[in-house]
Design a protein around this motif. Structure first.
Motif, short mmCIF file in Angstrom:
data_model
loop_
_atom_site.label_atom_id
_atom_site.label_comp_id
_atom_site.label_asym_id
_atom_site.label_seq_id
_atom_site.Cartn_x
_atom_site.Cartn_y
_atom_site.Cartn_z
N HIS A 12 -29.22 -6.18 17.29
CA HIS A 12 -28.68 -5.32 17.66
C HIS A 12 -26.93 -5.13 18.18
O HIS A 12 -26.38 -6.21 18.43
CB HIS A 12 -29.37 -4.91 18.95
N ASP A 13 -26.41 -4.57 18.44
CA ASP A 13 -25.36 -3.74 18.83
C ASP A 13 -25.59 -4.10 20.67
O ASP A 13 -26.53 -3.40 20.96
CB ASP A 13 -23.74 -2.97 18.30
N THR A 36 -21.05 -5.73 21.07
CA THR A 36 -20.75 -6.83 20.50
C THR A 36 -21.83 -7.12 19.75
O THR A 36 -23.15 -6.11 20.06
CB THR A 36 -20.70 -8.09 21.78
N ASP A 37 -22.16 -8.07 19.36
CA ASP A 37 -23.16 -8.25 18.38
C ASP A 37 -24.30 -8.69 19.40
O ASP A 37 -24.28 -9.90 20.61
CB ASP A 37 -22.95 -9.70 17.07
N MET A 51 -18.59 -11.19 31.48
CA MET A 51 -19.97 -10.92 30.80
C MET A 51 -21.64 -12.07 31.22
O MET A 51 -22.63 -11.57 31.43
CB MET A 51 -19.89 -11.39 29.72
N ARG A 52 -20.30 -13.04 31.94
CA ARG A 52 -21.50 -14.61 32.06
C ARG A 52 -21.80 -13.71 34.02
O ARG A 52 -22.86 -14.18 34.12
CB ARG A 52 -20.77 -15.36 32.40
N LEU A 53 -21.42 -13.12 34.13
CA LEU A 53 -21.48 -12.87 35.83
C LEU A 53 -22.95 -11.58 35.54
O LEU A 53 -24.11 -11.11 36.50
CB LEU A 53 -20.36 -11.51 36.37
N GLY A 54 -22.59 -10.94 34.47
CA GLY A 54 -23.23 -10.11 34.19
C GLY A 54 -25.03 -10.58 33.80
O GLY A 54 -25.90 -10.27 34.27
#
Length: 131
Positions: A12-13, A36-37, A51-54
């Motif tokens: 999925h994207d 992103t993938d 992104m890591r925080l999310g």
């Protein structure tokens, strides 16, 4: 939010866009605009800090898997979401934020799950805080 899949999802994207709206005539400030993938995003331990925080926040309030595939006939959820501002890097306070996120299942063609969050971050003086 809760959902159950009828079939496993192996590919999925994932799309996320974070916008800080500004008064006209200035254009809105796009803080993040990424597709992103989704499987790579779930499995990547060396993500960019935002992104890591999310992902760390999602781990506290959801049961999303840490790798693909998503299982069929299993309830995935995000429950009781509350953003702890102590986890968020310093930003311009008292600003509206618009977040759009989408998920597309590659196996099923174009099938999107899309969500929108609109919030306002506002400071509260120490005098007004309840003790």
């Amino acid at each position: 939010m809760e959902f159950v899949l009828e079939q496993p999802v192996a590919e999925h994207d994932f799309f996320i866009k974070i916008v800080l709206p500004r008064r006209r005539p200035l254009p809105d400030f796009v803080l993040l605009n990424v597709t992103t993938d989704g499987c790579q995003l779930l499995a990547n331990r060396n993500q960019v800090p935002l992104m890591r925080l999310g992902r760390n926040i999602m781990d506290r309030f959801s049961n999303f898997p840490k790798q693909c595939p998503f299982k069929p006939n299993f309830t995935y959820y995000i429950r009781g979401f509350r953003l702890d501002l102590n986890l968020v890097p310093a930003v311009d306070m008292e600003t509206p934020v618009q977040i759009e996120f989408s998920h597309q299942n590659k196996q099923q063609g174009i099938r999107w799950i899309t969500g929108y969050l609109m919030a306002r971050v506002q400071r509260i003086s120490e005098k007004k805080r309840s003790k």
